[in-house]
Design an enzyme around this catalytic site. Structure first.
Site, PDB file in Angstrom:
ATOM      1  N   LYS A 152       4.207 157.488  47.834  1.00 44.58           N
ATOM      2  CA  LYS A 152       5.000 157.531  46.590  1.00 44.58           C
ATOM      3  C   LYS A 152       5.426 158.967  46.352  1.00 44.58           C
ATOM      4  O   LYS A 152       4.719 159.892  46.754  1.00 44.58           O
ATOM      5  CB  LYS A 152       4.141 157.058  45.406  1.00 44.58           C
ATOM      6  CG  LYS A 152       4.943 156.565  44.233  1.00 44.58           C
ATOM      7  CD  LYS A 152       5.289 155.108  44.389  1.00 44.58           C
ATOM      8  CE  LYS A 152       6.155 154.596  43.265  1.00 44.58           C
ATOM      9  NZ  LYS A 152       6.258 153.123  43.330  1.00 44.58           N
TER      10      LYS A 152
ATOM     11  N   ASP B 168      12.481 153.942  42.226  1.00 46.74           N
ATOM     12  CA  ASP B 168      11.452 153.545  41.248  1.00 46.74           C
ATOM     13  C   ASP B 168      12.046 153.937  39.890  1.00 46.74           C
ATOM     14  O   ASP B 168      13.279 154.084  39.793  1.00 46.74           O
ATOM     15  CB  ASP B 168      10.119 154.257  41.559  1.00 46.74           C
ATOM     16  CG  ASP B 168       8.918 153.628  40.846  1.00 46.74           C
ATOM     17  OD1 ASP B 168       8.417 152.605  41.322  1.00 46.74           O
ATOM     18  OD2 ASP B 168       8.494 154.152  39.794  1.00 46.74           O
TER      19      ASP B 168
HETATM   20  N1  GLU Z   1       9.103 151.387  43.748  1.00 46.95           N
HETATM   21  C1  GLU Z   1       8.916 150.034  44.196  1.00 46.95           C
HETATM   22  C2  GLU Z   1       7.451 149.666  44.150  1.00 46.95           C
HETATM   23  O1  GLU Z   1       6.751 150.100  43.268  1.00 46.95           O
HETATM   24  C3  GLU Z   1       9.564 149.780  45.543  1.00 46.95           C
HETATM   25  C4  GLU Z   1       9.131 150.671  46.661  1.00 46.95           C
HETATM   26  C5  GLU Z   1       9.940 150.508  47.935  1.00 46.95           C
HETATM   27  O2  GLU Z   1      10.859 149.706  47.979  1.00 46.95           O
HETATM   28  O3  GLU Z   1       9.600 151.236  48.880  1.00 46.95           O
HETATM   29  O4  GLU Z   1       6.962 148.885  44.921  1.00 46.95           O
END
Ligand code: GLU
Length: 452
Positions: free
Chosen positions: A130, A170
């Site tokens: 992340k 996100d």
């Molecule tokens: N931010 C989204 C999550 O919390 C998607 C992450 C992604 O597609 O890599 O899963």
């Protein structure tokens, strides 16, 4: 057994707190997982000896960097950016980028930790990561956002790659920001690869990626309800948030014959007892995304609704099902009890860790249908995984194929939760099921690699 932090749960949590001072969100996420994992590994000495949970709760690396940019008035601004690469045992690091003033290292470490379990649950080969910055896109011009994204990528590019780490969107990062970041990545490296997901359809993006998190959460809810012989049709739903996840969850609830009565943002929530229909959802999408407006304006536009300000949250509105789709810790123990008192029997989290630890304990004890985000909001990252596959194969799949794959993946996650979360009397603890199923896949891969 060698002396270790794994001897008992409390000792383990104390160690996590000691090693991560001031990082309450990260400690919270690890505690919620550890509560279930300690039970599971009680009689499995191989996981203790290899210190697996201790290792998953220590990110592979946390990269922190300065992001300088110039605002429209010529002022030099300095933000902090991060990429947390938590674990790549089952695939390249994968997870979104968040731009929000509340972003800290603790928040990103909790999100990367959660993502590791979530991605494992999808059944696709993706590790957990992340990233983000404490940058507030609200009130910024498009040029300011572009300059920020370019500056952010100017450092990030050296840490990512289609087979290394694949970021996505996100909170505060949507298609526009992914475009600015992909453009800068390509300019620096001269590489056109699937290094980001959530891309535009013309340049390697996947159909249904935008809808996937919200739709997936409702598919998961459908699976849970079905296990009790029920359906979404006729159910009254309370939803928090009004961004991408919330509006698409609302859309799918409405399409399946349910009635959505709330949406929210950081200023408060709107309650529309007549129901937030598809037309009204379309208005919200345009208002929030293109006009960058507030949800309070909904009550001016639609007379059937009332706005509850001062940061009020919607959990006091009576409902059958609740979908927290805004952000972490937006639903506490007291609010969980209120939901139960008012007759709510199913909760599917569209956000990451929206329910605090007290709330989780309340839902678990009440034995309602309660899906943690790592299970129910995995549809977004799952379609990101499908976007990676399409990029590697240099092809694009059709919408119907992707819709079927998303539904199958959500059912697969539901099955995995049943496998590890069902007790002798038939009750399913989805938190426990998701934690154990996610853990086991990553843990077994780590055992194969030895001490690395
Ligand atoms: N931010 C989204 C999550 O919390 C998607 C992450 C992604 O597609 O890599 O899963």
């Amino acid at each position: 057994m060698p002396a270790s932090d794994h001897v008992d749960l409390n000792g383990f949590i104390e160690g996590v707190k000691r090693r991560n001072p001031g990082q309450s969100e990260f400690v919270q996420a690890v505690t919620e997982v550890a509560e279930d994992i300690f039970d599971f590994i009680g009689d499995k000495v191989q996981y203790h000896e290899a210190q697996i949970l201790r290792r998953i709760a220590e990110p592979d690396r946390v990269v922190s960097f300065r992001v300088c940019w110039q605002d429209d008035n010529g002022n030099i601004r300095v933000q902090r950016g991060w990429r947390v690469q938590n674990n790549n045992s089952i695939g390249p690091y994968k997870g979104g980028i968040r731009f929000h003033p509340s972003v800290t290292e603790s928040v990103l470490k909790f999100l990367a930790f959660e993502q590791t379990f979530k991605n494992a649950l999808t059944g696709l080969p993706m590790g957990g990561g992340k990233g983000g910055a404490n940058f507030n896109p609200k009130g910024k011009s498009v040029n300011e956002i572009m300059r920020f994204c370019q500056s952010f990528m100017t450092e990030l590019y050296r840490h990512i790659g289609a087979d290394i780490d694949v970021p996505a969107g996100d909170i505060g990062v949507g298609g526009r920001e992914i475009g600015f970041m992909f453009g800068q990545y390509k300019r620096i490296t001269n590489n056109f690869t699937g290094v980001l997901t959530g891309k535009g359809l013309e340049w390697g993006g996947s159909l249904i990626r935008t809808e996937a998190t919200g739709y997936g959460a409702v598919y998961f809810l459908q699976n849970m309800l079905k296990s009790r012989g029920q359906d979404v049709a006729g159910k009254v739903a309370v939803i928090s948030g009004s961004g991408n996840v919330a509006t698409h969850a609302a859309e799918k609830i409405v399409a399946l014959g349910g009635k959505v009565v709330t949406l929210s943002d950081s200023e408060g929530f709107v309650h529309d007892p007549d129901g937030i229909t598809q037309d009204k959802i379309d208005w919200v999408k345009t208002h929030k995304t293109h006009r960058r407006g507030r949800i309070s304006d909904y009550a001016t536009e639609f007379k059937s609704a009332t706005f509850h300000g001062g940061g009020a949250r919607p959990w006091g509105v009576p409902c059958d099902v609740a979908l927290p789709c805004a952000t972490q810790n937006e639903l506490n123990g007291e609010e969980a009890r209120t939901l139960l008192k008012n007759g709510c029997t199913a909760v599917a989290e569209g956000a990451n860790m929206p329910t605090d630890l007290d709330g989780v304990h309340v839902f678990k004890a009440a034995r309602i249908l309660y899906a943690p985000g790592k299970a129910s909001n995995a549809g977004g990252v799952a379609v990101s995984g499908l976007e990676m596959s399409q990029n590697s194969a240099r092809m694009s799949w059709k919408e119907e194929e992707l819709q079927t794959m998303l539904k199958d993946i959500m059912s697969g996650i539901h099955d995995r939760c049943l496998e590890y979360g069902r007790s002798a009397d038939g009750h399913v603890d989805y938190v426990k099921g998701a934690n154990i199923a996610g853990f086991k896949k990553v843990a077994d891969a780590m055992l194969a690699f030895g001490v690395v």
